[in-house]
Design a protein around this motif. Structure first.
Motif, mmCIF file in Angstrom:
data_model
loop_
_atom_site.group_PDB
_atom_site.id
_atom_site.type_symbol
_atom_site.label_atom_id
_atom_site.label_comp_id
_atom_site.label_asym_id
_atom_site.label_seq_id
_atom_site.Cartn_x
_atom_site.Cartn_y
_atom_site.Cartn_z
ATOM 1 N N UNK A 128 74.155 -0.086 -6.224
ATOM 2 C CA UNK A 128 75.203 0.633 -5.505
ATOM 3 C C UNK A 128 75.530 0.018 -4.159
ATOM 4 N N UNK A 129 76.656 0.395 -3.637
ATOM 5 C CA UNK A 129 77.164 -0.193 -2.410
ATOM 6 C C UNK A 129 76.624 0.479 -1.155
ATOM 7 N N UNK A 130 76.091 1.651 -1.291
ATOM 8 C CA UNK A 130 75.670 2.420 -0.130
ATOM 9 C C UNK A 130 74.650 1.646 0.698
ATOM 10 N N UNK A 131 74.824 1.716 2.007
ATOM 11 C CA UNK A 131 73.926 1.027 2.937
ATOM 12 C C UNK A 131 72.843 2.015 3.381
ATOM 13 N N UNK A 132 71.593 1.620 3.273
ATOM 14 C CA UNK A 132 70.486 2.470 3.697
ATOM 15 C C UNK A 132 69.985 2.014 5.063
ATOM 16 N N UNK A 133 70.487 2.684 6.094
ATOM 17 C CA UNK A 133 70.028 2.409 7.450
ATOM 18 C C UNK A 133 68.879 3.367 7.750
ATOM 19 N N UNK A 134 67.656 2.837 7.843
ATOM 20 C CA UNK A 134 66.452 3.665 7.928
ATOM 21 C C UNK A 134 66.463 4.590 6.718
ATOM 22 N N UNK A 135 66.452 5.934 6.912
ATOM 23 C CA UNK A 135 66.533 6.832 5.750
ATOM 24 C C UNK A 135 67.928 7.406 5.593
ATOM 25 N N UNK A 136 68.857 6.990 6.436
ATOM 26 C CA UNK A 136 70.200 7.557 6.405
ATOM 27 C C UNK A 136 71.112 6.715 5.524
ATOM 28 N N UNK A 137 71.944 7.403 4.751
ATOM 29 C CA UNK A 137 72.899 6.719 3.883
ATOM 30 C C UNK A 137 74.220 6.539 4.628
ATOM 31 N N UNK A 180 94.245 -4.258 12.966
ATOM 32 C CA UNK A 180 93.426 -4.607 11.803
ATOM 33 C C UNK A 180 94.286 -4.653 10.548
ATOM 34 N N UNK A 181 94.237 -5.792 9.837
ATOM 35 C CA UNK A 181 94.977 -5.928 8.587
ATOM 36 C C UNK A 181 94.158 -5.457 7.397
ATOM 37 N N UNK A 182 92.891 -5.782 7.391
ATOM 38 C CA UNK A 182 92.016 -5.397 6.283
ATOM 39 C C UNK A 182 90.570 -5.455 6.780
ATOM 40 N N UNK A 183 89.685 -4.786 6.048
ATOM 41 C CA UNK A 183 88.290 -4.756 6.465
ATOM 42 C C UNK A 183 87.390 -4.475 5.264
ATOM 43 N N UNK A 184 86.212 -5.063 5.316
ATOM 44 C CA UNK A 184 85.173 -4.749 4.343
ATOM 45 C C UNK A 184 83.848 -4.607 5.089
ATOM 46 N N UNK A 185 83.048 -3.639 4.689
ATOM 47 C CA UNK A 185 81.768 -3.390 5.347
ATOM 48 C C UNK A 185 80.636 -3.603 4.355
ATOM 49 N N UNK A 186 79.597 -4.294 4.804
ATOM 50 C CA UNK A 186 78.429 -4.547 3.954
ATOM 51 C C UNK A 186 77.161 -4.258 4.739
ATOM 52 N N UNK A 187 76.073 -4.085 4.011
ATOM 53 C CA UNK A 187 74.772 -3.974 4.637
ATOM 54 C C UNK A 187 74.090 -5.323 4.619
ATOM 55 N N UNK A 188 73.470 -5.680 5.738
ATOM 56 C CA UNK A 188 72.716 -6.930 5.786
ATOM 57 C C UNK A 188 71.250 -6.591 6.056
ATOM 58 N N UNK A 189 70.319 -7.354 5.477
ATOM 59 C CA UNK A 189 68.888 -7.022 5.612
ATOM 60 C C UNK A 189 68.427 -7.006 7.065
ATOM 61 N N UNK A 190 67.539 -6.054 7.350
ATOM 62 C CA UNK A 190 66.957 -5.953 8.682
ATOM 63 C C UNK A 190 65.491 -5.561 8.530
ATOM 64 N N UNK A 191 64.615 -6.277 9.204
ATOM 65 C CA UNK A 191 63.173 -6.069 9.018
ATOM 66 C C UNK A 191 62.706 -4.687 9.446
ATOM 67 N N UNK A 192 63.382 -4.107 10.416
ATOM 68 C CA UNK A 192 62.962 -2.806 10.936
ATOM 69 C C UNK A 192 63.705 -1.660 10.252
ATOM 70 N N UNK A 193 65.005 -1.793 10.112
ATOM 71 C CA UNK A 193 65.847 -0.680 9.649
ATOM 72 C C UNK A 193 66.153 -0.715 8.161
ATOM 73 N N UNK A 194 65.724 -1.743 7.471
ATOM 74 C CA UNK A 194 66.064 -1.877 6.056
ATOM 75 C C UNK A 194 67.377 -2.607 5.895
ATOM 76 N N UNK A 195 68.465 -1.970 6.341
ATOM 77 C CA UNK A 195 69.777 -2.590 6.358
ATOM 78 C C UNK A 195 70.519 -2.129 7.605
ATOM 79 N N UNK A 196 71.432 -2.969 8.088
ATOM 80 C CA UNK A 196 72.345 -2.564 9.156
ATOM 81 C C UNK A 196 73.769 -2.916 8.730
#
Length: 516
Positions: free
Chosen positions: A418-427, A443-459
């Motif tokens: 799934x696309x959902x980003x897990x920042x700590x325990x928050x979706x 802004x013409x267009x935008x896409x958001x992704x999660x990138x790995x983070x050692x502390x937070x899981x994803x940011x």
């Protein structure tokens, strides 16, 4: 064949009746000690008395079976009293993050349509603003002080349990709580959880453990599904909860010593703080027995460091808002596998299916994890299109997570579809962030992704196609910070790109986006 955790007896009882029964049994023992500010203890008997008075008052105010009542609070004791009171009145609890801005609350309230809301006094102004755009919201109750609205103290003082009417509840079908979740895709949704869902969770937790810890240190957000579920389970299990709102490692170590804490629920970010804590020998931590961690996967070497450092039993867990806990696993001291595997919980069936065909996989093969149990949600509130995607024809809930079941009937989690980003325990929903950022005139267009983070899981990282060359990263941060709560902010930064890769149907191709 699907894997099965084994049978479990689930009582045919409403959640509030079960809680009241256990509160009565546990009597004058301390249930919760709130140490977020000045130390405030409360007993099981006091929670019983106050929650029954709250239920009676709500009924006298016109709240009836099937009504939704929201709670926007971070105060554990008051949250617990209001939650049980709402259930006892026959209504449905709709938790809400008290730090949400107006538009975020409206997005959630438009789904749950609460007739009333309990709100911290600090958030009354925001709630009043929400009310002007929410005609279904009739009543505001304040947790704290107020001269404009009834307070929880007033409710407890004026509610009479003798006037309370018994509400007939069908535990299997009647809703108890509708926590907020991003689901597998799209904007946040309200998850329909029945009385039976939560009674099943509590029954399974204490049947599976076979022992009840004495003192739990709890810092997870009380409005989060994992936060209030821990409170519910430990009220039933007769475990004293030491409650604090902020995890600060030095204070945590002092609290362990002072309150003789035996167990702590962690998320990976706080677990890392505990692993890396210095000068732990200054404190008496001998009371510690067990650590639990959920919310995201934890590296085995981190777990082993934790076990060695504190001499505790470590349990890893996997679950989600929509189906509660799926597995728990006590990690052996000599565990060397790179993948943590867990014993499937009692009453839970797990099926692994091929991602492309949907056919059931063989033992050991990786596929999508699907769940069927008495803990699985009834569905997403007022969202038939999301429900059609969330369940297969056999009624199995499609988690969107990848994993496999091994020959010992243990479940392993590999990754997420799934696309959902897990920042700590928050979706965090990428679609929600995108809907805010694209409002910017440049802004013409935008896409958001999660990138790995050692502390937070994803940011979260935003990749933005500018309309105007004068657009800056600060402009993007500003519009996000002004419209969305803190944990949804772009800690992964902003990157400007020339296009957003999309499929022929217009869906953002996030895996490609991550490589840009």
């Amino acid at each position: 064949m699907p894997s099965y955790g084994g049978p479990i007896d689930i009582r045919d009882i409403s959640l509030h009746d079960l809680l009241w029964e256990k509160l009565r049994e546990h009597g004058d023992e301390t249930a919760i000690v709130d140490i977020s500010g000045e130390e405030r203890p409360i007993t099981y008997s006091e929670i019983l008395d106050m929650s029954r008075k709250c239920a009676a008052y709500l009924q006298s105010a016109g709240i009836k079976k099937g009504d939704f009542v929201s709670i926007c609070s971070s105060k554990a004791i008051e949250y617990t009293i209001a939650m049980i009171g709402i259930l006892g009145a026959g209504a449905i609890v709709a938790p809400c993050n008290p730090s949400y801005r107006k538009n975020e609350i409206l997005q959630q309230f438009t789904i749950s349509r609460p007739r009333a809301v309990f709100v911290d006094e600090e958030a009354v102004v925001t709630t009043e603003s929400v009310k002007t755009s929410a005609p279904f919201l009739e009543m505001i109750f304040v947790i704290g002080r107020s001269t404009s609205y009834p307070t929880l103290d007033h409710i407890i003082m004026n509610g009479n349990p003798e006037d309370m009417k018994k509400v007939d509840v069908d535990p299997e079908n009647d809703l108890a709580i509708v926590p907020h979740s991003s689901g597998t895709t799209g904007l946040p949704k309200c998850v329909m959880m029945t009385h039976r869902n939560y009674v099943s969770m509590v029954s399974r937790l204490f049947s599976a453990s076979g022992k009840v810890p004495e003192v739990l240190l709890h810092d997870r957000p009380i409005y989060h599904a994992g936060g209030f579920a821990v409170i519910l389970a430990n009220l039933v299990g007769r475990c004293k909860v030491i409650r604090k709102n902020v995890f600060e490692i030095d204070n945590v170590l002092m609290d362990i010593e002072k309150y003789k804490v035996t167990m702590i629920y962690f998320v990976p970010s706080t677990l890392m703080e505990m692993v890396n804590a210095e000068n732990t020998e200054k404190y008496d931590l001998s009371s510690l027995k067990r650590f639990y961690c959920g919310g995201a996967t934890v590296a085995p070497d981190v777990i082993q460091r934790m076990i060695k450092k504190y001499g505790v039993e470590f349990t890893a867990g996997y679950g989600m808002t929509e189906c509660l806990s799926v597995y728990r696993n006590v990690v052996p001291e000599d565990e060397t596998s790179e993948i943590i595997r867990g014993k499937i919980q009692l009453g839970v069936e797990v099926k692994i299916t091929d991602v492309k065909t949907g056919e059931e996989c063989k033992i050991g093969s990786v596929g999508e994890i699907r769940i069927r149990s008495a803990q699985v949600m009834k569905g997403y509130l007022r969202n038939p299109s999301a429900n059609a995607v969330a369940f297969d024809d056999g009624g199995w809930f499609k988690t969107g997570d990848l994993g496999f079941v091994d020959i010992q009937n243990r479940l392993a989690i590999i990754g997420r579809m799934k696309e959902i980003i897990n920042y700590k325990t928050m979706q965090v929903s990428p679609a929600e962030l995108e809907s805010v950022i694209v409002r910017h005139a440049k802004v013409a267009d935008v896409g958001v992704v999660g990138i790995p983070d050692a502390i937070c899981g994803e940011v979260q990282r935003a990749l933005v196609v500018p309309k105007d060359s004068s657009l800056t990263a600060e402009d993007i941060h500003k519009i996000v910070n002004e419209n969305l709560t803190e944990y949804k902010h772009l800690r992964g930064g902003v990157k400007f790109v020339s296009f957003i890769p999309k499929s022929p149907t217009g869906k953002i191709q996030r895996e490609l986006l991550k490589t840009m």
